[in-house]
Design a protein around this motif. Structure first.
Motif, PDB file in Angstrom:
ATOM      1  N   GLU A 101      34.715   6.402 -37.675  1.00  0.00           N
ATOM      2  CA  GLU A 101      35.868   6.391 -36.766  1.00  0.00           C
ATOM      3  C   GLU A 101      36.189   7.790 -36.252  1.00  0.00           C
ATOM      4  N   ARG A 102      35.719   8.804 -36.974  1.00  0.00           N
ATOM      5  CA  ARG A 102      35.901  10.194 -36.539  1.00  0.00           C
ATOM      6  C   ARG A 102      34.617  10.765 -35.945  1.00  0.00           C
ATOM      7  N   GLY A 103      33.671   9.858 -35.634  1.00  0.00           N
ATOM      8  CA  GLY A 103      32.439  10.291 -34.984  1.00  0.00           C
ATOM      9  C   GLY A 103      31.437  10.969 -35.906  1.00  0.00           C
ATOM     10  N   ILE A 104      31.543  10.696 -37.203  1.00  0.00           N
ATOM     11  CA  ILE A 104      30.666  11.353 -38.179  1.00  0.00           C
ATOM     12  C   ILE A 104      29.708  10.334 -38.789  1.00  0.00           C
ATOM     13  N   ARG A 105      28.416  10.610 -38.705  1.00  0.00           N
ATOM     14  CA  ARG A 105      27.393   9.785 -39.348  1.00  0.00           C
ATOM     15  C   ARG A 105      26.745  10.633 -40.443  1.00  0.00           C
ATOM     16  N   PRO A 106      26.960  10.300 -41.708  1.00  0.00           N
ATOM     17  CA  PRO A 106      26.457  11.147 -42.810  1.00  0.00           C
ATOM     18  C   PRO A 106      24.969  11.444 -42.737  1.00  0.00           C
ATOM     19  N   GLU A 107      24.187  10.459 -42.300  1.00  0.00           N
ATOM     20  CA  GLU A 107      22.730  10.656 -42.272  1.00  0.00           C
ATOM     21  C   GLU A 107      22.300  11.619 -41.163  1.00  0.00           C
ATOM     22  N   GLU A 108      23.189  11.879 -40.198  1.00  0.00           N
ATOM     23  CA  GLU A 108      22.853  12.772 -39.096  1.00  0.00           C
ATOM     24  C   GLU A 108      23.312  14.208 -39.325  1.00  0.00           C
ATOM     25  N   LEU A 109      24.074  14.432 -40.376  1.00  0.00           N
ATOM     26  CA  LEU A 109      24.514  15.794 -40.668  1.00  0.00           C
ATOM     27  C   LEU A 109      23.326  16.616 -41.162  1.00  0.00           C
ATOM     28  N   THR A 142      18.069   6.730 -50.802  1.00  0.00           N
ATOM     29  CA  THR A 142      18.129   8.091 -51.332  1.00  0.00           C
ATOM     30  C   THR A 142      16.839   8.836 -51.015  1.00  0.00           C
ATOM     31  N   GLN A 143      15.698   8.171 -51.189  1.00  0.00           N
ATOM     32  CA  GLN A 143      14.415   8.801 -50.910  1.00  0.00           C
ATOM     33  C   GLN A 143      14.246   9.073 -49.419  1.00  0.00           C
ATOM     34  N   ASP A 144      14.739   8.141 -48.594  1.00  0.00           N
ATOM     35  CA  ASP A 144      14.688   8.364 -47.147  1.00  0.00           C
ATOM     36  C   ASP A 144      15.424   9.644 -46.770  1.00  0.00           C
ATOM     37  N   MET A 145      16.596   9.858 -47.384  1.00  0.00           N
ATOM     38  CA  MET A 145      17.384  11.059 -47.087  1.00  0.00           C
ATOM     39  C   MET A 145      16.671  12.309 -47.612  1.00  0.00           C
ATOM     40  N   LYS A 146      16.032  12.191 -48.766  1.00  0.00           N
ATOM     41  CA  LYS A 146      15.268  13.328 -49.294  1.00  0.00           C
ATOM     42  C   LYS A 146      14.137  13.686 -48.343  1.00  0.00           C
ATOM     43  N   ASP A 147      13.446  12.673 -47.837  1.00  0.00           N
ATOM     44  CA  ASP A 147      12.354  12.917 -46.889  1.00  0.00           C
ATOM     45  C   ASP A 147      12.885  13.550 -45.608  1.00  0.00           C
ATOM     46  N   GLY A 156      19.873   0.177 -64.426  1.00  0.00           N
ATOM     47  CA  GLY A 156      20.845  -0.524 -63.600  1.00  0.00           C
ATOM     48  C   GLY A 156      21.761   0.450 -62.873  1.00  0.00           C
ATOM     49  N   PHE A 157      22.153   1.516 -63.563  1.00  0.00           N
ATOM     50  CA  PHE A 157      22.989   2.541 -62.946  1.00  0.00           C
ATOM     51  C   PHE A 157      22.268   3.180 -61.766  1.00  0.00           C
ATOM     52  N   GLY A 158      20.968   3.436 -61.941  1.00  0.00           N
ATOM     53  CA  GLY A 158      20.172   4.006 -60.855  1.00  0.00           C
ATOM     54  C   GLY A 158      20.128   3.080 -59.653  1.00  0.00           C
ATOM     55  N   ARG A 159      19.999   1.780 -59.909  1.00  0.00           N
ATOM     56  CA  ARG A 159      19.958   0.816 -58.800  1.00  0.00           C
ATOM     57  C   ARG A 159      21.310   0.763 -58.080  1.00  0.00           C
ATOM     58  N   ILE A 160      22.384   0.778 -58.856  1.00  0.00           N
ATOM     59  CA  ILE A 160      23.733   0.732 -58.266  1.00  0.00           C
ATOM     60  C   ILE A 160      23.967   1.961 -57.392  1.00  0.00           C
ATOM     61  N   ARG A 161      23.628   3.114 -57.896  1.00  0.00           N
ATOM     62  CA  ARG A 161      23.835   4.352 -57.139  1.00  0.00           C
ATOM     63  C   ARG A 161      22.966   4.374 -55.886  1.00  0.00           C
ATOM     64  N   SER A 162      21.724   3.890 -55.996  1.00  0.00           N
ATOM     65  CA  SER A 162      20.810   3.868 -54.862  1.00  0.00           C
ATOM     66  C   SER A 162      21.325   2.954 -53.753  1.00  0.00           C
ATOM     67  N   LYS A 163      21.840   1.790 -54.143  1.00  0.00           N
ATOM     68  CA  LYS A 163      22.363   0.852 -53.138  1.00  0.00           C
ATOM     69  C   LYS A 163      23.640   1.390 -52.500  1.00  0.00           C
ATOM     70  N   GLY A 164      24.389   2.163 -53.269  1.00  0.00           N
ATOM     71  CA  GLY A 164      25.562   2.815 -52.698  1.00  0.00           C
ATOM     72  C   GLY A 164      25.156   3.823 -51.637  1.00  0.00           C
ATOM     73  N   ASP A 165      24.110   4.593 -51.917  1.00  0.00           N
ATOM     74  CA  ASP A 165      23.597   5.562 -50.948  1.00  0.00           C
ATOM     75  C   ASP A 165      23.124   4.866 -49.675  1.00  0.00           C
ATOM     76  N   ARG A 166      22.454   3.752 -49.831  1.00  0.00           N
ATOM     77  CA  ARG A 166      21.958   3.018 -48.662  1.00  0.00           C
ATOM     78  C   ARG A 166      23.124   2.589 -47.768  1.00  0.00           C
ATOM     79  N   ALA A 167      24.222   2.169 -48.398  1.00  0.00           N
ATOM     80  CA  ALA A 167      25.398   1.747 -47.635  1.00  0.00           C
ATOM     81  C   ALA A 167      26.055   2.935 -46.935  1.00  0.00           C
ATOM     82  N   LEU A 168      26.112   4.085 -47.618  1.00  0.00           N
ATOM     83  CA  LEU A 168      26.746   5.273 -47.049  1.00  0.00           C
ATOM     84  C   LEU A 168      25.932   5.859 -45.907  1.00  0.00           C
ATOM     85  N   PHE A 169      24.600   5.828 -46.052  1.00  0.00           N
ATOM     86  CA  PHE A 169      23.723   6.466 -45.070  1.00  0.00           C
ATOM     87  C   PHE A 169      23.162   5.485 -44.044  1.00  0.00           C
TER      88      PHE A 169
END
Length: 214
Positions: free
Chosen positions: A169-177, A104-109, A86-99
């Motif tokens: 709001e500061r022009g930063i997209r985490p997935e594009e860094l 998480t796997q998409d970002m690794k790829d 469950g912790f893994g699912r919670i963390r994964s869904k948090g990553d999806r929202a942030l990115f």
């Protein structure tokens, strides 16, 4: 001078930069010039390594903070009826929202990560963003006494969305860094370079290296 005559000659006090310019444009066949060029090369490399060390310490500190906040979240949700999966699912869904919808796997790829955690390749800013969202989740889970996987998941998703919105709001997209150098590899590289520099420094007279003048 000839026949014992004397003439007053002015002395010049040069700045460090002036010494550097003279050395770099001098004839390296002269012993003094060759030494000065070696000296300034070593000093320049030292400064580069100091900057590398500062960057490494900043990333290590941010990574350690994230590790501790995720450990605390794991403990919090375990006490509220959520297991490791469950912790893994919670963390994964948090990553999806942030990115922005990327998992998480998409970002690794995207970063070309074949092994190891994603956080070890994230830039310091993104690590700090993940840590802030996780700390917010920890606070509200404890403050509101959230129970069960579903409400905690929604809390974590919302916090990551809030952090993403703030960055946007500061022009930063985490997935594009761009990805950062693997933190473990960076640590090995910096240590290796420091050892190499220490051996190179040993070829210069110690008194000259320690002083401010060439």
């Amino acid at each position: 001078m000839a026949k014992g005559a004397k003439r007053e000659v002015p002395d010049y006090l040069l700045t460090r930069y002036a010494c550097y310019l003279i050395a770099q444009n001098g004839d390296p066949r002269k012993e003094e010039i060759a030494f000065a060029q070696s000296y300034f090369a070593v000093q320049t490399r030292k400064q580069e390594l100091i900057e590398d060390r500062i960057q490494l310490l900043e990333r290590v500190e941010a990574r350690d903070k994230l590790r501790e906040s995720e450990k605390r979240l794991s403990q919090n949700i375990y006490e509220r009826g959520v297991d490791d999966k469950g912790f893994g699912r919670i963390r994964s869904k948090g990553d999806r929202a942030l990115f922005g919808g990327l998992t998480t796997q998409d970002m690794k790829d995207r970063y070309g990560i074949t092994s190891g955690p994603l956080a070890d390749r994230l830039p310091t800013l993104t690590i700090a963003a993940k840590n802030l969202a996780t700390e917010m989740t920890n606070y509200n889970v404890e403050e509101k006494d959230l129970q069960g996987e579903s409400p905690i998941t929604q809390e974590h998703i919302q916090n990551n969305r809030s952090v993403r919105q703030m960055l946007g709001e500061r022009g930063i997209r985490p997935e594009e860094l761009p990805p950062a150098e693997d933190i473990k590899k960076m640590e090995r590289r910096v240590k290796s370079a420091e050892k190499k520099l220490a051996s190179q420094s040993g070829t210069l007279p110690a008194a000259e290296i320690m002083g401010d003048e060439v």
